[in-house]
Scaffold this active site. Sequence first.
Site, PDB file in Angstrom:
ATOM      1  N   SER A  77       3.520   2.005   8.734  1.00  0.00           N
ATOM      2  CA  SER A  77       3.366   1.093   7.606  1.00  0.00           C
ATOM      3  C   SER A  77       4.713   0.922   6.937  1.00  0.00           C
ATOM      4  CB  SER A  77       2.412   1.686   6.583  1.00  0.00           C
ATOM      5  OG  SER A  77       1.108   1.553   7.025  1.00  0.00           O
ATOM      6  N   ASP A 104       0.828  -7.629   2.155  1.00  0.00           N
ATOM      7  CA  ASP A 104       1.043  -6.187   2.011  1.00  0.00           C
ATOM      8  C   ASP A 104       2.546  -5.866   2.029  1.00  0.00           C
ATOM      9  OD1 ASP A 104       0.702  -3.500   1.788  1.00  0.00           O
ATOM     10  OD2 ASP A 104      -0.665  -3.278   3.487  1.00  0.00           O
ATOM     11  N   HIS A 152       0.822  -1.217   0.000  1.00  0.00           N
ATOM     12  CA  HIS A 152       0.000   0.000   0.000  1.00  0.00           C
ATOM     13  C   HIS A 152       0.854   1.265   0.000  1.00  0.00           C
ATOM     14  CE1 HIS A 152      -0.035   0.026   4.580  1.00  0.00           C
ATOM     15  NE2 HIS A 152      -0.114   1.332   4.390  1.00  0.00           N
TER      16      HIS A 152
HETATM   17  N1  ASP Z   1      -2.327   0.878   8.076  1.00  0.00           N
HETATM   18  C1  ASP Z   1      -1.644   1.961   8.666  1.00  0.00           C
HETATM   19  C2  ASP Z   1      -1.140   2.935   7.697  1.00  0.00           C
HETATM   20  O1  ASP Z   1      -1.714   3.044   6.663  1.00  0.00           O
HETATM   21  C3  ASP Z   1      -0.673   1.545   9.685  1.00  0.00           C
HETATM   22  C4  ASP Z   1      -1.317   1.805  10.991  1.00  0.00           C
HETATM   23  O2  ASP Z   1      -1.959   2.847  11.101  1.00  0.00           O
HETATM   24  O3  ASP Z   1      -1.176   0.998  11.896  1.00  0.00           O
HETATM   25  O4  ASP Z   1      -0.182   3.663   7.938  1.00  0.00           O
END
Ligand code: ASP
Length: 723
Positions: free
Chosen positions: A653, A221, A85
């Site tokens: 992330s 991911d 992502h």
């Molecule tokens: N999924 C989150 C992000 O997009 C990571 C998190 O917030 O734990 O940074």
Amino acid sequence: MAVRWTFTIVAILMTSLPLHGVAGKWTPEQLLEHDPAWLKELGLELSAEELWDLEKGGLLEAIIKIGGCSAGLLSEDGLVITNHHCIFGILQEHSTPERDLIASGFLAAGREDELPGTGTRATVPYSFTDVTAEVAGAVPEDADDLERYRAIDRKTKELVAECEQREFRRCHVAAYDDGVQYQLVEALEFPDVRLVYAPPRTVGEFGGEVDNWMWPRHSGDFALVRVYAGGENQPVAHAADNQPYRPRRHLRISPEGARPGSFVLVAGYPGITYRSLVAAEMGERAERFFPGRAHLYREWLDVMEAAGERDEEARILLADRVKSLANREKNARGQVAGIERGRLLAKKHESEREVLAWAAEQENHGATVAAYEELGKLVEEQSATWDRDFLLENVGGGPMALDLALRITRWAMEQAKPDLERHLDYQDRHREKQLDGHRRDQKRLHPDTEATLLVDYLGRLAALSDGQRLPAVTALLDDARDAEQIGPFVDHLFTGSSILDLDARLAMFDESVDELRKRDDPMIDFAFELNAEILAIEERAHRFDGAVSRLRPVWRRAVRAYLDRPLDPDANRTLRVSLAHVEGYRPRDGILMEPRTKLAGIVEKHTGEDPFDAPAPVLAAAAGAPESRWADADLGDVPVCFLATGDTTGGSSGSPVLDARGRLVGVNFDRVWENVANDFGYNPEIARNVSADVRYLLWMLEAIEMPGSKALLEELGVGIPEE
Ligand code: ASP
């Protein structure tokens, strides 16, 4: 007390959740201050100095920042691991309806095939220097809050300018808890970053928004990129003959992976948390900011998603804006739900009452109560124009055409000032970044959608109450509340405007205010009006920032003294380490979540329908996975994701997850739903971060053979053994 302990131990044994998390996103400096015995007890086998030595650096040099994400260097040739992502934008940039790399994924057959990401930058840490005394010393004794803000702003810019005199340095001054400490962060920033490998979307975000912020999770991911450098291994702009960057340190992979109970360390650049806020400030986040964000983003998502459904080209053009808004929209709902469920506001009040009572009795904390109260009053003062300020802050998330015009006109307005007096983003040192932004955004623009989003946005500005409505909006509409007029007005803004044309925008860039005005471009003219007002509003915001930099440190120092233990500062995109263990959790009564998932779980979740539509080669290879060298003996399968007690947030992330010896076992990418609100406080019962197991990546490269995969496995130090 004894009774409580016995109870806790029994409860822990019964639930087979033997370890509990440790709050803290520690700075490298704080790691060195921790008791080595405590670190050892937690499970860390390296010394804090091996991670980061103030003179010599250390393993954490391999922990880098890519855009808003974290990442880790993995080879002598600048290979880097991060999240799918996090590089989604590069896939989107290179996708067309005929060649949809978002759907297919990408693996470079050779280095010459790697895909450059316009505007993607890799930042490698170099050193951290405490500059608190210099910054504090720059503030005149009798400064009011605005003067205070300006003095700090000027000093930090001077420090940065001086730091960047050193060859190839990129510097910034990071404020910790709004000024408890200031650090000069020196880094190397590489503008040539190329995509090496990204799995298909149906692997990288298997489960999509349904599973996002959830457990159990089965997303691969992960992604690999490569950092390129010039002939002297220095940061240079993208060029065909650049060479792979040769880092001083890189991480090694642990083929053993992580197992339940093992110690892990999550290292990265967490973005923003709210733990140092006082209850009144937290109330604003809980009652206005996050609900407002969820609502606004949902509406913009509806517009963009509908456009994508009508038109394949629009779907690709808008794909990464949609993905990022959807991620943040769900996060916002998670924050609201978590704050409520955990009674976080009430708990905050309780803990603050204790600190206040304590401080009132201390000789050297006399200013604490007043600072606390004043922080609360600032929230009240800001509330009068909250809706307006919120909309202005969010212009980048929706009406992109207006945002581009604001950036062009602001650049021209700021150019008229001396460099050190400009807004940080508009200093000469950010010229290339600004230009890259325009180049990159061109591939995200969908004209019809931009018009719809602008109508929506202006409608919101027009509907503000009288005290908040911007004169620029009122002046341009006879009765700004009349939504009927907004459509024709937006048509007028676009007709005769070249804002959506990249060449025209690049030509406008560096034109003076007069030159831009002479163009008679209606969107540009409107942006000038708006910017003049934004500048006045910013001055007010600076006064608030000045006040906060005066008050927050007083409050935080009292909290620290009251707790009498090391206190990690709120996240601020600087390098941090969290100490954790692989562990499951209980989200609700009667449910025990296991800490790991495996490939069989993907087969189980697969429905053939988006977002649970695993690629056929993965499903076919999954049958043989238990025999693969990447299978985990206890799981009897290839592990996919795991939970740990890491203290993480947005920006974490892509953080490498390391074992006790500093070897890579996974890459962090999310938190569980119950833990989204940990931005306000760490709760060991539910504080779980979600990581992809590195063995899933290795299995993908090995089992789904593609040109280039063998060379990558070699480079990762796990080449395929000879039969
Ligand atoms: N999924 C989150 C992000 O997009 C990571 C998190 O917030 O734990 O940074």
